[in-house]
Design an enzyme around this catalytic site. Structure first.
Site, PDB file in Angstrom:
ATOM      1  N   ALA A 128       0.860  -1.190   0.000  1.00 13.36           N
ATOM      2  CA  ALA A 128       0.000   0.000   0.000  1.00 13.36           C
ATOM      3  C   ALA A 128       0.888   1.229   0.000  1.00 13.36           C
ATOM      4  O   ALA A 128       1.993   1.213   0.556  1.00 13.36           O
ATOM      5  CB  ALA A 128      -0.921   0.002   1.215  1.00 13.36           C
ATOM      6  N   ALA A 130       0.525   5.479   0.551  1.00  7.87           N
ATOM      7  CA  ALA A 130      -0.326   6.612   0.910  1.00  7.87           C
ATOM      8  C   ALA A 130       0.428   7.918   0.700  1.00  7.87           C
ATOM      9  O   ALA A 130       1.568   7.932   0.230  1.00  7.87           O
ATOM     10  CB  ALA A 130      -0.799   6.470   2.357  1.00  7.87           C
ATOM     11  N   SER A 131      -0.206   9.007   1.071  1.00  9.55           N
ATOM     12  CA  SER A 131       0.354  10.324   0.773  1.00  9.55           C
ATOM     13  C   SER A 131       1.606  10.635   1.573  1.00  9.55           C
ATOM     14  O   SER A 131       2.484  11.364   1.108  1.00  9.55           O
ATOM     15  CB  SER A 131      -0.703  11.396   1.044  1.00  9.55           C
ATOM     16  OG  SER A 131      -1.182  11.295   2.371  1.00  9.55           O
ATOM     17  N   ILE A 132       1.722  10.082   2.786  1.00  7.17           N
ATOM     18  CA  ILE A 132       2.852  10.404   3.657  1.00  7.17           C
ATOM     19  C   ILE A 132       3.831   9.246   3.778  1.00  7.17           C
ATOM     20  O   ILE A 132       5.023   9.458   4.010  1.00  7.17           O
ATOM     21  CB  ILE A 132       2.327  10.836   5.044  1.00  7.17           C
ATOM     22  CG1 ILE A 132       1.752  12.252   4.935  1.00  7.17           C
ATOM     23  CG2 ILE A 132       3.398  10.774   6.119  1.00  7.17           C
ATOM     24  CD1 ILE A 132       1.156  12.777   6.202  1.00  7.17           C
ATOM     25  N   ALA A 133       3.365   8.023   3.615  1.00  8.86           N
ATOM     26  CA  ALA A 133       4.238   6.853   3.791  1.00  8.86           C
ATOM     27  C   ALA A 133       3.752   5.719   2.899  1.00  8.86           C
ATOM     28  O   ALA A 133       2.672   5.788   2.312  1.00  8.86           O
ATOM     29  CB  ALA A 133       4.233   6.419   5.256  1.00  8.86           C
ATOM     30  N   GLN A 134       4.579   4.681   2.804  1.00 11.14           N
ATOM     31  CA  GLN A 134       4.145   3.465   2.129  1.00 11.14           C
ATOM     32  C   GLN A 134       4.448   2.268   3.019  1.00 11.14           C
ATOM     33  O   GLN A 134       5.269   2.346   3.936  1.00 11.14           O
ATOM     34  CB  GLN A 134       4.773   3.318   0.755  1.00 11.14           C
ATOM     35  CG  GLN A 134       6.245   3.046   0.703  1.00 11.14           C
ATOM     36  CD  GLN A 134       6.750   3.065  -0.748  1.00 11.14           C
ATOM     37  OE1 GLN A 134       6.232   3.781  -1.601  1.00 11.14           O
ATOM     38  NE2 GLN A 134       7.767   2.269  -1.022  1.00 11.14           N
ATOM     39  N   LYS A 149       6.100   0.300   7.855  1.00 12.57           N
ATOM     40  CA  LYS A 149       5.678   1.600   7.319  1.00 12.57           C
ATOM     41  C   LYS A 149       6.891   2.520   7.229  1.00 12.57           C
ATOM     42  O   LYS A 149       7.637   2.664   8.199  1.00 12.57           O
ATOM     43  CB  LYS A 149       4.605   2.209   8.230  1.00 12.57           C
ATOM     44  CG  LYS A 149       4.003   3.499   7.714  1.00 12.57           C
ATOM     45  CD  LYS A 149       2.839   3.920   8.608  1.00 12.57           C
ATOM     46  CE  LYS A 149       2.165   5.171   8.090  1.00 12.57           C
ATOM     47  NZ  LYS A 149       1.005   5.544   8.934  1.00 12.57           N
ATOM     48  N   ASP A 284      -8.328  10.174  12.000  1.00 13.64           N
ATOM     49  CA  ASP A 284      -8.089  10.000  10.560  1.00 13.64           C
ATOM     50  C   ASP A 284      -8.824   8.751  10.082  1.00 13.64           C
ATOM     51  O   ASP A 284      -8.253   7.889   9.410  1.00 13.64           O
ATOM     52  CB  ASP A 284      -6.587   9.895  10.293  1.00 13.64           C
ATOM     53  CG  ASP A 284      -6.229  10.164   8.837  1.00 13.64           C
ATOM     54  OD1 ASP A 284      -7.062  10.749   8.120  1.00 13.64           O
ATOM     55  OD2 ASP A 284      -5.122   9.799   8.415  1.00 13.64           O
TER      56      ASP A 284
END
Length: 546
Positions: A128, A130-134, A149, A284
């Protein structure tokens, strides 16, 4: 210079994807409408891809702040057309990943060991992004499955630039828009800055995750995965891998025969439990962060991940909020109005009867109706109009809570559209209030505070002495202030008197001159005596001691 470059980058993305299509031109003032019509993006041809995909791609290119905005909107099918909401759902876990070798390097630098020594198996391609981390899947040496992460490299710089631009816009709004000061945009942006910068610290996220896990230990409502602290760093987080159905996959949940009504009701209960029992809530909760354990479909359990953003409330805000919501659920609109005024959320001079009537007009249409029959867009518009009419100020400390409530309401709407949000929430709040004021609740509060009271008892005489001393200083300070005010008042009166004297002297001298001027030039001894008297009076007014 970096801010200017970032601003140009944002404008370029807007132009390339022709996002001007989404601007509500009819709602803009004429000058802004003309500016939009003459803006450079109209020179760009419209891309031959659906508008939803254009919006999603633009938000992904613009970065995490814009992605998070899109994630909130993705749950609002009542506010957005279906094609846009469906496309924005892809923002929740389909952001393009960064290079895997870079992720490996960050892990090894942070944990001071090669990946091969840390894990029995490590999947280099992210599961996955995301905008801040993968996130990468891995297996520990003891055989436990985990996820790793990793923070995106360079993301903090982009976020700080975006925040700086948001602050600039917020200051312009606050200074030049009539409703700006009431909305506290600068304070809201600064609060958001603290929130999103904290999210970049994965050790903080690990601490938040551990706290939520303790709060719901043994609960059948929600499960929080375990954190592996020995393998956690500010840029790397290793935690238990979970398996569940994504909350957004309603079709799969129905195929698994999940009790959707119970699932939706438990979502509401989890929210209110976090806010009022714990005063510590996951802030969130968009669909990409929520899964469902369907191993027992009749008794489904939520699974929450990504606890980087959490919110808390002060006891004062918690109490006011609970009392407001209870009064609201009971349709006691007068109590809602009184509480808003007493808490300072609206000005103290507000007429209670008028405010009560306005609240009733907004809220009454949404009661005893399921979520599917409520137009949340219309409700928000009426709410904003009422807030503006009564100068209701935005409470920055509650913005995170309001965002979370929007997410929860959006999830409930998707899971079980027939959910009656109000009747589901009211019993929980009533029970919480009863527990607070019942003898066991009061005794618990006394037990919590008793150690502090006992510890401070020996210092009580000193505290009293300092309090009286401060009162004496306050009296002297007030006296000095009164003297200063009296002095300023005298100076003001003196200045007013001087101005009056100057005007009067000018008028008198002008009159004397007018009387002295005739057809023939006069010698001093031939001046008319009234003119001489007026001239003397005018000179006296100018020269008398002030």
């Amino acid at each position: 210079m970096r801010r200017i470059n970032r601003l140009f980058q944002i404008v370029w993305v807007i132009c390339r994807y022709r996002l001007d299509e989404f601007a509500p031109l009819t709602l803009l003032p004429l000058p802004l409408r003309l500016l939009f019509l003459l803006a450079p993006w109209r020179l760009f041809p419209k891309p031959q891809i659906p508008r939803g995909e254009r919006l999603r791609r633009a938000l992904e290119e613009l970065g995490p702040i814009f992605v998070k905005f899109g994630q909130i909107l993705s749950t609002r099918k009542d506010l957005l057309p279906e094609d846009l909401a469906d496309e924005l759902k892809r923002l929740q876990d389909k952001v393009p990943p960064f290079a895997s070798d870079m992720a490996v390097r960050i892990i090894e630098e942070s944990l001071k060991s090669p990946v091969s020594e840390l894990f029995a198996d490590f999947q280099t391609y992210p599961m996955a992004s995301a905008s801040i981390a993968q996130v990468h899947a891995a297996t520990l040496k003891n055989g436990k499955e985990v996820v790793v992460k990793v923070i995106r490299p360079g993301i903090e710089k982009t976020i700080r630039l975006d925040i700086a631009l948001m602050l600039l816009v917020a200051r312009l709004v606050e200074n030049y828009w009539e409703d700006g000061k009431r909305l506290h945009p600068v304070e809201v942006v600064k609060d958001y800055e603290h929130t999103i910068i904290d999210e970049l610290d994965l050790q903080r996220e690990a601490a938040n995750t551990s706290q939520l896990k303790r709060n719901f230990a043994g609960s059948e409502l929600i499960y929080i995965p375990e954190v592996y602290w020995e393998m956690t760093h500010s840029r790397v987080l290793v935690m238990e891998r979970i398996y569940g159905v994504p909350i957004a996959d309603v079709e799969q949940l129905r195929k698994a025969n999940v009790n959707m009504k119970l699932l939706a009701e438990r979502g509401v209960e989890i929210f209110f439990t976090q806010v009022f029992r714990d005063s510590f809530f996951h802030a969130d909760m968009h669909p990409g962060n929520i899964f469902v354990d369907v191993s027992n479909p009749a008794n489904p359990r939520y699974i929450a991940i990504d606890c980087g953003i959490v919110g808390t409330l002060t006891p004062e805000d918690q109490s006011y909020l609970a009392r407001n919501l209870l009064a609201f659920f009971r349709r006691d609109y007068r109590q809602v109005a009184v509480l808003h005024i007493s808490s300072g959320w609206v000005p103290g001079h507000t007429r209670v009867n008028e405010f009560e009537a306005a609240i009733r007009t907004v809220c009454e249409p949404i009661f005893e109706r399921p979520l599917k029959d409520i137009s949340f867009g219309q409700f928000l518009m009426r709410l904003f109009q009422t807030a503006r009419r009564f100068d209701m100020e935005v409470q920055p400390q509650l913005v995170l809570l309001q965002k979370t409530l929007l997410n929860i309401e959006g999830l409930g709407r998707q899971l079980y559209p027939d959910l009656d949000l109000w009747s589901t929430a009211q019993p929980f709040l009533e029970n919480w209030m009863k527990q607070r004021i019942a003898p066991p609740g009061l005794l618990k509060a006394i037990k919590q505070h008793a150690p502090d009271w006992i510890e401070q008892t020996p210092e009580l005489p000193q505290i009293l002495y300092e309090a009286f001393d401060q009162l004496r200083h306050l009296d002297r300070y007030n006296q000095a202030n009164q003297d200063s005010l009296a002095s300023l008042s005298r100076a003001f009166e003196k200045d007013k008197q001087q101005r009056r004297d100057f005007w009067l002297a000018g008028l008198v001298l002008a009159s004397a001159a007018a009387m002295a001027i005739g057809d023939q030039p006069l010698r001093l001894t031939e001046l008319p005596w009234p003119s001489v008297m007026l001239a003397v009076a005018g000179l006296y007014l100018l020269m008398r001691p002030k």
